[in-house]
Enzyme design. Sequence first.
Site, short mmCIF file in Angstrom:
data_model
loop_
_atom_site.label_atom_id
_atom_site.label_comp_id
_atom_site.label_asym_id
_atom_site.label_seq_id
_atom_site.Cartn_x
_atom_site.Cartn_y
_atom_site.Cartn_z
N TRP A 1 0.91 -1.15 0.00
CA TRP A 1 0.00 0.00 0.00
C TRP A 1 0.94 1.20 0.00
O TRP A 1 1.61 1.48 1.00
CB TRP A 1 -0.88 -0.01 1.24
CG TRP A 1 -1.90 1.09 1.24
CD1 TRP A 1 -3.13 1.06 0.65
CD2 TRP A 1 -1.80 2.37 1.87
NE1 TRP A 1 -3.79 2.25 0.86
CE2 TRP A 1 -3.00 3.08 1.60
CE3 TRP A 1 -0.81 3.01 2.62
CZ2 TRP A 1 -3.23 4.36 2.07
CZ3 TRP A 1 -1.04 4.29 3.09
CH2 TRP A 1 -2.25 4.95 2.80
N GLY B 1 5.81 0.00 6.95
CA GLY B 1 5.98 1.15 7.84
C GLY B 1 6.45 2.37 7.07
O GLY B 1 6.38 2.38 5.83
N GLU C 1 -22.03 7.31 8.95
CA GLU C 1 -21.52 5.97 8.63
C GLU C 1 -22.02 5.53 7.25
O GLU C 1 -21.25 4.95 6.46
CB GLU C 1 -21.93 4.98 9.74
CG GLU C 1 -21.56 3.53 9.50
CD GLU C 1 -20.08 3.27 9.25
OE1 GLU C 1 -19.25 4.17 9.45
OE2 GLU C 1 -19.77 2.15 8.81
#
Length: 588
Positions: A73, A100, A460
């Site tokens: 990602w 990371g 939501e």
Amino acid sequence: MCGIVGVVSSENCQHQVLEGLKKLQYRGYDSAGICLKMGGELVAFKAKGSVEDLEKKCPENMEAALAVGHTRWATHGSVCEKNAHPIFSANKHWAVVHNGIIENFPQLQYDLAKEGVCFKTETDTEVISALLALDNFKDPIQNLIWACGRLKGSYAICAVQQSDQNQILVAKKKSPLYIFSSGSESMVASDPVCFPEDQYYRLEDDEFASVSQTGVIFYNKNGKRIVKETQGAITKQSQISKGVFKHFMLKEIYETPDGLNALSESFANFDFSKMRKWWIGKVKLIGCGTAYHACLMGARYFKKHLGLDAEAVTASEFRYDKVILDTSTLCIFVSQSGETADTIAAAQKALKHTKKIVALTNVSYSTLSSMTPHVLSICAGPEIAVASTKAYSCQVAALYLLVMALKGEKELKNALKNVKKTSKLLEKFYVNLGRFAEDISACQHVFFIGRGSDYITALEGALKLKEISYINCNAFPAGELKHGVLTLIDHSTPVIVIATEKQTSDKTMNSAFEAKARGGKLYLISSQMPNAASLDKFEMCLTLPQTCPDLECLLATLPLQLLAYNVAVMRGNDPDKPRNLAKSVTVE
Ligand code: M6R
């Protein structure tokens, strides 16, 4: 984010790594790569796209002694093969996969460039392989410890070296990393879900390991050997399949009642006596995205039933904001994965001020669960689709049950009945949305409105729809329309109106009619049918079954989740893997 897997074994390492990576695609899926060690040489294959795309590019049955893989990602550098991991050092002696962010990489790049290092990728990771390639020490693990000493930020690293030794060197700070070793094969992974058995080591921050086929040696940051105990209990693989469903998201929406039932059982058996003795001054509920929306709902329960000053805060704000906490503050951290970097950092901050900290998570072995004094499972079962559905409903129900449990035993009993009743209603209430989804799938903008708890449901619903349909969706408190938003309403604007709250639904209707008067197309989700005179103002009215007022939000959420799913499918999107996102957000 990203997922990493490494295998040292006499068997087919390549296959094992690829299968492991497939299970880690919830951590990122924009590109993937694998590095195989063959006769001391390092060979890599990379692909833009999914692990399945990578698999097609890898020759079958390469006889590798070890392999490390990565599903990405992107954080630094565009999505392309060059930036996919493994990232090699310039001399090709070292290959690294990393999860990371190295925050000081520009400075390190500058320093290394002065020493003649030439960088070939746009990634922050390349400074790690470049530091390793300086080969300052004979012992490769000392090289890794030294290199990590120069890094700032977060990392889970698997490094391999072109040499005769078949070992994977690993390091961890802030990003999760687990190790499995059976004596004849060893594995490293971002999630123990990749391991064949449920006994594994959890690497802590600033710990290092050299992983070979026959075992693991652990080190602290001073290079001293340390001994670690295994831990266990992970989700069985058999639970994680799509079954008869086309997508995980749909399956997970349908699993909501099961989750609520498991949650009720777990809360019925939990001993709340210690928590009931707490003197609570105020309550902070912290989470991100959907979990934050659950926190908003939870804050309402704390205010309504316990009369407590309760506030929901997004974790990314909480961690840097001036928040006033003391020993009487109850902090509740809500996270499906328990690995969200912002939520973990926020919990670390709170732990310095109060011990009244509760984590509500779906993953018992997660970082958040391991660092907080009190953990309650939301019992939703594995959630694979990036869009959170059953976990949201279980988070909301768990917060409701927690509040009622703190109130007293009798109140908890009643609340459990309410959850059971709602779960039964959900089982039968899988509505066919028909034209509703078709209408929305053709739109460019969608508005959601509601008041009180209905506004939270609107938030939501809007997040779910935008996340997987890529339509611009915005939720507003109904009363706010006239303060600016009405300017955006024209004859093509759908307004989804949530009106379950008795005390505010008339007011919400008024706001909806103001939008209608400007051309807006109204879609109503309510516990009651509107009166006959106003029926024709709506394109569609969906009437919800009745349950206790606190849990009506769960009934209103279900059609919104189904709407998002159907619209995404109609627009040709993969609802399980929306573009640019990942399930577990382990970077800041
Ligand atoms: O694992 P977490 O609950 O901590 O994740 C928090 C958010 O990233 C997550 O809820 C996200 O907003 C979902 N993709 C929404 O569907």
